[in-house]
Every structure is written in structure tokens, then in C-alpha cells.
Design an enzyme around this catalytic site. Structure first.
Site, PDB file in Angstrom:
ATOM      1  N   LYS A 173     -32.233   9.698  -3.680  1.00 29.83           N
ATOM      2  CA  LYS A 173     -31.966   8.754  -4.883  1.00 29.83           C
ATOM      3  C   LYS A 173     -32.759   8.182  -3.992  1.00 29.83           C
ATOM      4  O   LYS A 173     -33.290   7.471  -3.371  1.00 29.83           O
ATOM      5  CB  LYS A 173     -30.916   7.343  -4.967  1.00 29.83           C
ATOM      6  CG  LYS A 173     -30.014   6.283  -5.702  1.00 29.83           C
ATOM      7  CD  LYS A 173     -31.605   5.336  -5.115  1.00 29.83           C
ATOM      8  CE  LYS A 173     -31.511   4.688  -4.472  1.00 29.83           C
ATOM      9  NZ  LYS A 173     -32.285   3.611  -4.408  1.00 29.83           N
ATOM     10  N   GLU A 249     -31.185   7.409  10.046  1.00 32.37           N
ATOM     11  CA  GLU A 249     -33.121   6.657  10.354  1.00 32.37           C
ATOM     12  C   GLU A 249     -33.434   5.863   9.254  1.00 32.37           C
ATOM     13  O   GLU A 249     -33.106   4.768   8.774  1.00 32.37           O
ATOM     14  CB  GLU A 249     -33.497   7.759   9.443  1.00 32.37           C
ATOM     15  CG  GLU A 249     -33.800   9.352  10.177  1.00 32.37           C
ATOM     16  CD  GLU A 249     -34.347   9.527  11.880  1.00 32.37           C
ATOM     17  OE1 GLU A 249     -35.002   8.580  11.945  1.00 32.37           O
ATOM     18  OE2 GLU A 249     -34.005  10.586  12.219  1.00 32.37           O
ATOM     19  N   CYS A 283     -41.378   2.999  10.280  1.00 26.66           N
ATOM     20  CA  CYS A 283     -40.356   2.797  11.665  1.00 26.66           C
ATOM     21  C   CYS A 283     -41.141   2.727  12.431  1.00 26.66           C
ATOM     22  O   CYS A 283     -40.334   2.518  13.335  1.00 26.66           O
ATOM     23  CB  CYS A 283     -39.190   3.418  10.938  1.00 26.66           C
ATOM     24  SG  CYS A 283     -39.474   5.568  10.735  1.00 26.66           S
ATOM     25  N   GLU A 381     -37.911  -6.623  13.250  1.00 29.00           N
ATOM     26  CA  GLU A 381     -39.477  -5.228  13.223  1.00 29.00           C
ATOM     27  C   GLU A 381     -39.913  -6.641  11.791  1.00 29.00           C
ATOM     28  O   GLU A 381     -39.618  -7.379  10.882  1.00 29.00           O
ATOM     29  CB  GLU A 381     -38.474  -4.618  11.985  1.00 29.00           C
ATOM     30  CG  GLU A 381     -39.351  -3.915  11.455  1.00 29.00           C
ATOM     31  CD  GLU A 381     -38.451  -2.166  10.786  1.00 29.00           C
ATOM     32  OE1 GLU A 381     -37.570  -2.957  10.908  1.00 29.00           O
ATOM     33  OE2 GLU A 381     -38.947  -1.066  10.697  1.00 29.00           O
TER      34      GLU A 381
HETATM   35  N1  LIG Z   1     -35.977   5.723  10.555  1.00 28.69           N
HETATM   36  C1  LIG Z   1     -36.898   5.775   9.834  1.00 28.69           C
HETATM   37  O1  LIG Z   1     -36.989   7.442   9.550  1.00 28.69           O
HETATM   38  C2  LIG Z   1     -37.172   5.028   8.256  1.00 28.69           C
HETATM   39  C3  LIG Z   1     -38.333   5.604   8.191  1.00 28.69           C
HETATM   40  C4  LIG Z   1     -38.308   4.957   7.352  1.00 28.69           C
HETATM   41  C5  LIG Z   1     -38.272   3.390   6.479  1.00 28.69           C
HETATM   42  N2  LIG Z   1     -37.517   3.007   7.198  1.00 28.69           N
HETATM   43  C6  LIG Z   1     -36.510   1.847   7.652  1.00 28.69           C
HETATM   44  O2  LIG Z   1     -36.829   1.759   6.125  1.00 28.69           O
HETATM   45  C7  LIG Z   1     -36.745  -0.379   6.085  1.00 28.69           C
HETATM   46  C8  LIG Z   1     -37.719   0.075   4.801  1.00 28.69           C
HETATM   47  O3  LIG Z   1     -37.694   0.673   3.808  1.00 28.69           O
HETATM   48  P1  LIG Z   1     -35.945   0.158   2.797  1.00 28.69           P
HETATM   49  O4  LIG Z   1     -37.204  -1.166   2.413  1.00 28.69           O
HETATM   50  O5  LIG Z   1     -36.442   0.898   1.053  1.00 28.69           O
HETATM   51  O6  LIG Z   1     -35.082   0.299   3.522  1.00 28.69           O
HETATM   52  P2  LIG Z   1     -34.335  -0.317   2.582  1.00 28.69           P
HETATM   53  O7  LIG Z   1     -32.529  -0.011   3.210  1.00 28.69           O
HETATM   54  O8  LIG Z   1     -33.902  -1.605   1.314  1.00 28.69           O
HETATM   55  O9  LIG Z   1     -33.307   0.358   0.992  1.00 28.69           O
HETATM   56  C9  LIG Z   1     -33.753   1.638   2.110  1.00 28.69           C
HETATM   57  C10 LIG Z   1     -33.096   2.507   0.783  1.00 28.69           C
HETATM   58  O10 LIG Z   1     -31.266   2.523   0.671  1.00 28.69           O
HETATM   59  C11 LIG Z   1     -30.975   1.592  -1.064  1.00 28.69           C
HETATM   60  N3  LIG Z   1     -29.766   0.909  -0.405  1.00 28.69           N
HETATM   61  C12 LIG Z   1     -30.533  -0.625  -0.956  1.00 28.69           C
HETATM   62  N4  LIG Z   1     -29.420  -1.110  -0.333  1.00 28.69           N
HETATM   63  C13 LIG Z   1     -28.462  -0.111  -0.725  1.00 28.69           C
HETATM   64  C14 LIG Z   1     -27.040  -0.577  -0.738  1.00 28.69           C
HETATM   65  N5  LIG Z   1     -25.992  -1.341  -0.424  1.00 28.69           N
HETATM   66  N6  LIG Z   1     -26.174   0.744  -1.302  1.00 28.69           N
HETATM   67  C15 LIG Z   1     -27.090   2.128  -1.146  1.00 28.69           C
HETATM   68  N7  LIG Z   1     -28.707   2.093  -1.302  1.00 28.69           N
HETATM   69  C16 LIG Z   1     -28.766   1.257  -1.108  1.00 28.69           C
HETATM   70  C17 LIG Z   1     -32.521   1.127  -1.682  1.00 28.69           C
HETATM   71  O11 LIG Z   1     -32.187   1.642  -2.786  1.00 28.69           O
HETATM   72  C18 LIG Z   1     -33.629   2.222  -0.353  1.00 28.69           C
HETATM   73  O12 LIG Z   1     -33.564   3.713  -1.893  1.00 28.69           O
HETATM   74  C19 LIG Z   1     -37.070  -0.231   7.558  1.00 28.69           C
HETATM   75  O13 LIG Z   1     -36.184  -1.193   7.439  1.00 28.69           O
HETATM   76  C20 LIG Z   1     -37.996   0.497   8.281  1.00 28.69           C
HETATM   77  O14 LIG Z   1     -37.612   1.002   9.735  1.00 28.69           O
HETATM   78  C21 LIG Z   1     -37.022   3.841   8.965  1.00 28.69           C
HETATM   79  O1  LIG Z   2     -41.356   4.930   8.557  1.00 28.03           O
HETATM   80  C1  LIG Z   2     -41.475   5.910   9.142  1.00 28.03           C
HETATM   81  C2  LIG Z   2     -41.350   7.469   8.987  1.00 28.03           C
HETATM   82  O2  LIG Z   2     -40.215   8.176   9.541  1.00 28.03           O
HETATM   83  C3  LIG Z   2     -42.890   6.868  10.209  1.00 28.03           C
HETATM   84  S1  LIG Z   2     -43.025   8.924  10.319  1.00 28.03           S
HETATM   85  O3  LIG Z   2     -44.813   9.084   9.629  1.00 28.03           O
HETATM   86  O4  LIG Z   2     -42.062  10.240  10.367  1.00 28.03           O
HETATM   87  O5  LIG Z   2     -44.098   8.469  11.575  1.00 28.03           O
END
Ligand SMILES: NC(=O)c1ccc[n+]([C@@H]2O[C@H](COP(=O)([O-])OP(=O)(O)OC[C@H]3O[C@@H](n4cnc5c(N)ncnc54)[C@H](O)[C@@H]3O)[C@@H](O)[C@H]2O)c1
Ligand SMILES: O=C[C@H](O)CS(=O)(=O)O
Length: 478
Positions: A173, A249, A283, A381
Site C-alpha cells: 500500500k 522505518e 528521513c 523533524e
Molecule cells: N526510516 C526510513 O527509512 C524512512 C524513509 C522514508 C520516510 N520516513 C519517514 O516518513 C515520514 C514521511 O512520510 P509520510 O508523510 O508518508 O509518513 P506517514 O506516516 O504519514 O505515511 C506513511 C504511510 O502510512 C500510511 N498511513 C498513514 N496513516 C496510517 C494509518 N493510520 N494506518 C495505516 N497506514 C497509514 C500512509 O498512507 C503512507 O502510505 C517522515 O517522518 C520520514 O522521516 C522514514
Molecule cells: O527518506 C528515506 C530514505 O530511506 C532515505 S535514503 O535514500 O535511503 O537515504
């Protein structure tokens, strides 16, 4: 304009209620595509398909699973420009970054095609002479993968590749902001000859409904989630009801420590590489910059001079280095963070306001000095192109400030002192540490966080373990 239905049990299919949703270009506000808007019923069908496909796929020789993944890898590289353009249109990142993400995403496919054939067990010397003990690794089963919008390709392949390599089947998803890239990837997996039900794609605008259906289904053995820490915590709680395996993650809040022996130009380049990638929407972006007090002023000038050169605009234009933020809400958060910092005494060295380019959510790449720990930019963040600088006097103080956060994903330091590099790397409470390196991510390395930045690892030999169960067999000889 691209249009994708759901992909369930080897077939492209409309959602049960026939609803769809539009995908917008964050650089212009224009509609660039449309995808199906899944309901709970669609999710149930996808899980059923994955459950049905699991016995055959998991029983296939690993070599055969690897061959499918190798075909996907080659296909991704063949279609790199189309994938990159699709990503830029729906997520906004500059084309050059999008092409880089396609390669990065494909690298996970290649890595796990090879890793599939190296899922080894072991024998253990039994304490009784008439017994034999051996350890097996077996796929966990049906996997639910929920992914974010900021890396529309890599965050999917970083999960799907090890899952399929291990013999699992998946329901993916993606975020509602970036479903088109997921659809393109799905086409490439379909062309590569994946059996029906092995990889199912659910798109939709009701993530909670979809998530509830996935997490509430006892046939789903594993949740792998990438996104905010806030949502990760919710899903971890939900997974507890059926004791699902969980990989998370989550959010980051990376510090970058610049010590007094740093080469200012190189250090500024590495900070900018970490801070402004994807317009600060990664992230692992640097969120906090701690500079030794003796070099704070010259470093801030060096960084600001570098940042002023960055070209902001529509990512589809060659040469653009900073694209738009994903949406108005993201833009308003960045504005709020900068306003809060200035109200609490920070100085704007460059940037500091939204860019009124037609239709898009643009913010000027910004450098602040005089940051203090009470500011939101130092606590949360920002997820935008803002680089707050503050100074430190001692290594101990820098390490303490760097670690004073619930996050623990990535951290960086710049020094030419080897002992300091080792000492500080070991002292940083983070899963990823870049030493003089602002872009450490690579498919062969175990990506993941300490503390509230997540659970588990993605990438490298560690990433496939998240999709395997360990079983031991004890045989009593008769
Ligand atoms: N650690 C990592 O590898 C990594 C990588 C990329 C992004 N991120 C983090 O993700 C965030 C940005 O991404 P975002 O805005 O899409 O995050 P988000 O948590 O809002 O959404 C992530 C995913 O979860 C889904 N989602 C949201 N609420 C949900 C619920 N209640 N139940 C099930 N699914 C739900 C969203 O539709 C989306 O597909 C930032 O905090 C970033 O740091 C972390
Ligand atoms: O934002 C999330 C990604 O994991 C960053 S990276 O491209 O893997 O460094």
C-alpha cells in the site's frame, strides 16, 4: 496521463466501489494521473490472493525466485527514464535525483536476487549422542508493506525485494501522494513473470481503513512499515493484537557535527548534500548542525554561499536542484518552524520564506544561525530545506546535544582526526553514521534506526532476515 487500477491476484482490477482518485503534481498543482481508491473488500481480496499464492512461491527453488528478481532489475534499468519522470511528476524531486532513486531502488532488487540463494541454516552439535539438531530458515508468509511518498520506488523495492527473495508474498500500500510509480513498478514485476497473487498492489485515500483491514487479518504474518514515527507507533500497537512480525522505518532528526579541524568547503558540501536532498524531505536529512565555536562564522558563510547557488524550480527542468515540497501542509510546517526559530532569536543567513512560483509548494533553501535547543527546528523533524546552525565548545557537549532526542536514525560528523571519528561514531546513538559522508545510504548496508526511529533493518544481508522465521528440528535416532 497515467491511470492505474488495483493489482490483485495477477489482474489489474477496479476497486469494488469503482472509486478512483487523482494524483497531483506538487510543482504545478496539475492532475498527472489517477488510480483506484481501494476499500476494505479489495484489501481482503488482495490478502486472500497472497495467502493462496504463498505455498507455491515459497516452495520454488530460490534460484527461480532470483531469476524473476534479476528480470525486474534489468527492466527497471531499461525503463529508468520513464520511472524517473513519473516519480518527478507525482513527488516533485528533480529528475537527476529521481534517476538516482531508480538506480538505488533497482540495487535492492539486484542485491536480494543474489541473497535469495544464500539463506543458509546450520547444524548444532546435540548434547545427546542419539540426537541431531539442525536449524532452518523459512519465509514468514504473507507480508503487508505500507510505504511513504518521499521515495516512491526505493521504499517499495527495499521491502518487496527481500520479501519475495525469502519466499514471502506481499500486499503493498503506497502513499496516496505517489501511487503512479508503484503502478509502474507493478507492471515491471508482472512482465518479469511473477505468479498471480505473489505481489498485490492496493492504492487508496483511506489509509486507516486499508491499514485496519491488513493489520486485522490473521493471514498477514508480517507488517513492514516506512513512514512517520507517529503512525509507526499506531501500527505497532495494532500488530500486537495478532502478534505480527513488525519492521518499522520511522522518522529521523539527524545531527551533523562539524569539528574545528574540518575542511570548511568539503564539510559545507557534505552538509548540503545531506540537508537539501529531495528538498530536505528524506528521513536521513541533516536537521541540526552543530559547529565548533571557533569555525561557526566561516562555516555558516561557506554553507550559505553554497546554498545560494542551488537552483529551485520544477524538477522536470534539467538543472533544477531543489524541487517543491510535497503539499501545502508540508510548506506550512516549514514556515512554522522558521517563524518559531526567528521569534526565539535565530538569524536568517539566506532564504527564510516561501517562493511564489506558479502552482507549486516551494520554499527557499534556508540557513539559520543562532539556533537554540528550545526551537522547533531543534526538536522536530522539519522535513524541508532548512539548515539551523548552533555552536559547541567540546566534543562531549556536541555528543550530548546530538543524542538528546527520541530519534536515532542517521547522524553525521566531519573531522580529519581518526581517533575522534571512531570515538564519536561509537558514541552517537544512531543506526547510521556518516563520517565526512553526507549520503551514506546504499543497498548493501543495514539501514535502520535506534530508539523511536524504528525496528529492524532494510538492505544488506540483514534485510532478508526480517522476512524469515528460524526453526530448529531435533531428531532422536532410533
Ligand atoms: N526510516 C526510513 O527509512 C524512512 C524513509 C522514508 C520516510 N520516513 C519517514 O516518513 C515520514 C514521511 O512520510 P509520510 O508523510 O508518508 O509518513 P506517514 O506516516 O504519514 O505515511 C506513511 C504511510 O502510512 C500510511 N498511513 C498513514 N496513516 C496510517 C494509518 N493510520 N494506518 C495505516 N497506514 C497509514 C500512509 O498512507 C503512507 O502510505 C517522515 O517522518 C520520514 O522521516 C522514514
Ligand atoms: O527518506 C528515506 C530514505 O530511506 C532515505 S535514503 O535514500 O535511503 O537515504
Amino acid at each position: 496521463m497515467k491511470r492505474y487500477p488495483l493489482y490483485i491476484d495477477g489482474k489489474w482490477t477496479e476497486s469494488k466501489n469503482g472509486s478512483t482518485f487523482e494524483v497531483l503534481n506538487p510543482a504545478t498543482g496539475e492532475v498527472v494521473g489517477e488510480t483506484a481508491d481501494a476499500s476494505e473488500e479489495d484489501v481482503k481480496e488482495a490478502v486472500e490472493a497472497a495467502h493462496r499464492a504463498f505455498p507455491e512461491w515459497s516452495a520454488r527453488p530460490a534460484k527461480e525466485r532470483a531469476e524473476v528478481l534479476h528480470r525486474v532489475y534489468e527492466s527497471m534499468l531499461k525503463h529508468r527514464d520513464e520511472l524517473a519522470e513519473c516519480m518527478t511528476l507525482e513527488q516533485g524531486k528533480p529528475l537527476a535525483e529521481a534517476r538516482g532513486e531508480v538506480q538505488y531502488a533497482a540495487d535492492f532488487i539486484e542485491w536480494y536476487a543474489e541473497e535469495a540463494k544464500r539463506v543458509y541454516g546450520e547444524t548444532i552439535p546435540a548434547s545427546a549422542s542419539h540426537k541431531r539438531i539442525w536449524v532452518l530458515k523459512q519465509p514468514v508468509g504473507v507480508v503487508a508493506a505500507i510505504t511513504p511518498w518521499n521515495f516512491p520506488a526505493a521504499m517499495i523495492t527495499r521491502k518487496v525485494a527481500p520479501a519475495l527473495a525469502a519466499g514471502c508474498t506481499v500486499v503493498v500500500k503506497p502513499a496516496a501522494q505517489t501511487p503512479l510509480t508503484a503502478g509502474m513498478l507493478m507492471e515491471l514485476f508482472e512482465e518479469a513473470g511473477l505468479p498471480a497473487g505473489t505481489f498485490n498492489l492496493i492504492t487508496g485515500t483511506r489509509p486507516k481503513e486499508i491499514g485496519d483491514a491488513l493489520l486485522g487479518d490473521t493471514r498477514v504474518q508480517k507488517l513492514t512499515f516506512t513512514g512517520s514515527t507517529e503512525v509507526g507507533k499506531l501500527l505497532m500497537k495494532q500488530a500486537a493484537d495478532t502478534v505480527k512480525r513488525v519492521s518499522l522505518e520511522l522518522g529521523g532528526h539527524a545531527p551533523f557535527l562539524i569539528f574545528e579541524d574540518a575542511d570548511l568547503e568539503t564539510a559545507a558540501r557534505e552538509v548540503a548534500a545531506s540537508k537539501f536532498r529531495n528538498a530536505g524531505q528524506t528521513c536521513v536529512c541533516t536537521n541540526r548542525i552543530y559547529v565548533h565555536e571557533r569555525i561557526r562564522e566561516p562555516f555558516a558563510k561557506q554553507l550559505a554561499d553554497h546554498v545560494r547557488q542551488l537552483k529551485v524550480g520544477n524538477g522536470m527542468e534539467e538543472g533544477v536542484e531543489i524541487g517543491p515540497l510535497i503539499d501545502d501542509r508540508a510548506l506550512e510546517k516549514v514556515e512554522h518552524h522558521v517563524r518559531d526559530a526567528v521569534e526565539k532569536g535565530a538569524q536568517v543567513v539566506t532564504g527564510g520564506k516561501r517562493l511564489d512560483l506558479p502552482g507549486g509548494c516551494y520554499y527557499e533553501p534556508t540557513v539559520l544561525t543562532g539556533a537554540t535547543e528550545d526551537m522547533l527546528v531543534q526538536q522536530e523533524e522539519t522535513f524541508g530545506p532548512v539548515a539551523p546552525i548552533q555552536s559547541f565548545q567540546t566534543e562531549k557537549e556536541a555528543l550530548h546535544k546530538a543524542n538528546s532526542t527520541p530519534y536515532g536514525l542517521a547522524a553525521y560528523l566531519y573531522t580529519r582526526d581518526l581517533s575522534r571519528a571512531i570515538r564519536v561514531s561509537e558514541g552517537l546513538e544512531y543506526g547510521i553514521v556518516g563520517v565526512n559522508d553526507g549520503k551514506p545510504s546504499a543497498a548493501q548496508a543495514p539501514f535502520g534506526g535506534f530508539k523511536e526511529s524504528g525496528l529492524g533493518r532494510e538492505g544488506g544481508k540483514y534485510g532478508i532476515e526480517e522476512f524469515l522465521e528460524t526453526k530448529y528440528v531435533s531428531v532422536a535416532l532410533t
